[in-house]
Design a protein around this motif. Sequence first.
Motif, PDB file in Angstrom:
ATOM      1  N   ALA A  79       0.823  -1.215   0.000  1.00 55.73           N
ATOM      2  CA  ALA A  79       0.000   0.000   0.000  1.00 55.73           C
ATOM      3  C   ALA A  79       0.854   1.260   0.000  1.00 55.73           C
ATOM      4  CB  ALA A  79      -0.920  -0.010   1.216  1.00 55.73           C
ATOM      5  N   PRO A 109      -6.678  -2.312   2.142  1.00 53.48           N
ATOM      6  CA  PRO A 109      -6.229  -2.876   0.862  1.00 53.48           C
ATOM      7  C   PRO A 109      -6.137  -4.393   0.889  1.00 53.48           C
ATOM      8  CG  PRO A 109      -4.349  -2.074   2.085  1.00 53.48           C
ATOM      9  CD  PRO A 109      -5.563  -1.695   2.894  1.00 53.48           C
ATOM     10  N   ARG A 158      -7.193   4.959   0.515  1.00 57.18           N
ATOM     11  CA  ARG A 158      -6.276   4.309  -0.419  1.00 57.18           C
ATOM     12  C   ARG A 158      -6.034   5.156  -1.652  1.00 57.18           C
ATOM     13  NH1 ARG A 158      -8.152  -0.858  -2.604  1.00 57.18           N
ATOM     14  NH2 ARG A 158      -6.093  -0.722  -3.559  1.00 57.18           N
ATOM     15  N   TYR A 159      -7.015   5.966  -2.022  1.00 59.16           N
ATOM     16  CA  TYR A 159      -6.958   6.716  -3.276  1.00 59.16           C
ATOM     17  C   TYR A 159      -6.438   8.141  -3.071  1.00 59.16           C
ATOM     18  CZ  TYR A 159     -11.355   8.012  -1.103  1.00 59.16           C
ATOM     19  OH  TYR A 159     -12.305   8.403  -0.186  1.00 59.16           O
ATOM     20  N   SER A 163      -0.943  11.335  -1.366  1.00 63.56           N
ATOM     21  CA  SER A 163      -0.189  10.236  -0.771  1.00 63.56           C
ATOM     22  C   SER A 163       1.308  10.539  -0.743  1.00 63.56           C
ATOM     23  CB  SER A 163      -0.451   8.925  -1.535  1.00 63.56           C
ATOM     24  OG  SER A 163      -0.145   9.066  -2.907  1.00 63.56           O
ATOM     25  N   ALA A 343      -3.321   2.375  -6.346  1.00 62.08           N
ATOM     26  CA  ALA A 343      -4.787   2.436  -6.290  1.00 62.08           C
ATOM     27  C   ALA A 343      -5.416   2.284  -7.670  1.00 62.08           C
ATOM     28  CB  ALA A 343      -5.218   3.749  -5.653  1.00 62.08           C
TER      29      ALA A 343
END
Length: 481
Positions: A79, A109, A158-159, A163, A343
Amino acid sequence: MEDKMGHKKHDFDISHRDLLDAPFWQRVPAWKNIDKETFLDWKWQAENTVTKPKHVLELLEEIVSPEFLEDVRQGFRGASMSVRVSPYVFGLIDWENPMTDPLRIQFVPLGSRFTKDHPMLRFDSLNEQKDSPVSGLTHRYSDKALFLAMDTCTVYCRYCTRSYAVGSDTEDYEKMQLRVNRERWAKAYDYIRNTPYLEDIVISGGDTYQLRADQVTEIGEALLSIPHVRRLRWATKGPAIMPMKLLTDHAWVDALTGIMEKGRKQNVEVCVHTHFNHPKEITEISRQGLGVLFQRGITVRNQSVLVRGVNDSAEIMKKLVKRLAYVNVHPYYVYVHDLVKGAEDLRTTVGTAIAIEKEVRGSTAGFKTPTFVVDAPGGGGKRDAHSFEHYNQETGVSVYRSPAVDPDKYYFYCDPVALLPESGQARWADPSQHDLIIKEAEEAARYGRGQRSYGSNCVVHLPVVGLNDPEADVVVGDGAA
């Protein structure tokens, strides 16, 4: 089908009003004895937020299969975002059917679902760092700036577009740091103060829910002291992740209210922008928490992300929009999922966004209907999804212009390779084709050879600029549903 009053069948559906009001968190063995009063305490939520993969696995050990548990373990290893999930969200997940649960998909994830990142992906795909005159401040549009106050959130999605900075490092990704730092904040204030055409400041991160009450007051008063600032937007996913904070963290809500009231006296708009993606995220607790903000006169707008398997259907999106309106939240944007590392399995196509927007528009009041947008990679900013100059559904490349940012530049969004026809997948599988695909798309956009996704197998007459045959037909492939 119509009733005696002439109402059509789809008018009968009021399920968006049916909000979950039960001790759903008690389905998790570790919290089976937690009463409602404890669960509504935002401090308990914060203290019991799941922040380590090991903790997730421990909570799930009794309620999922060993195979699923191993899938989760492998998911965390690859991840791009570290884990952070509140008990509220963790308890809402249907752990009897976790593979398809819309909240699990967003926050936990699975190794088995990872697919290869798109070849055109960059870690900071929106070029936020390039457009940062000082650390943690993005200035792209002439009159608006994005102030990143901190780099932690109530949940790690996650998206996440940021990030590159949000959350702690993972096994494969090292982040830049934007921790709470008054010296860094002061430089941002100075830049805003010395840029007189800046009127709109988005305070984000990270998540402003994570700021202490005194920090909300400090930031708000600093920005309100700048005469040309006319709008403040506090960005937070908190109401979707920990709505009980609005019920039990009185100091934080009072601080936000104080800034709103001070802004109103100065004729400065102060509002909240939040982030719900699925109707399941809105419960009776949400309604009560958001009701506190509504009663205080604080406007709340919502920005969703279009996520595959979560809300990429017209029925789910219509229900989300109506449920948001029911709890006094204005649906504002639905973003076509940015290109984000790790992602790719969550992204869908521009064609899907356009098809869903057609279904949503007209299903409720116009001012409660969101605009579906592409945040153009490379720093083009938000463009209406359907406003492309060119869209080739074989290669999945859509081309946008953003005259307010750079009138001479083209910006390219790429649909997930896995959702393209075989011919398109084959081209992206060949690295020698990558630059050519983009070049072809730019030339088509520049000279008017646009392929538009207005439906299934339709022929659309488009104005063709710069070609010998201005009446040429453009054949559109199957529209994404």
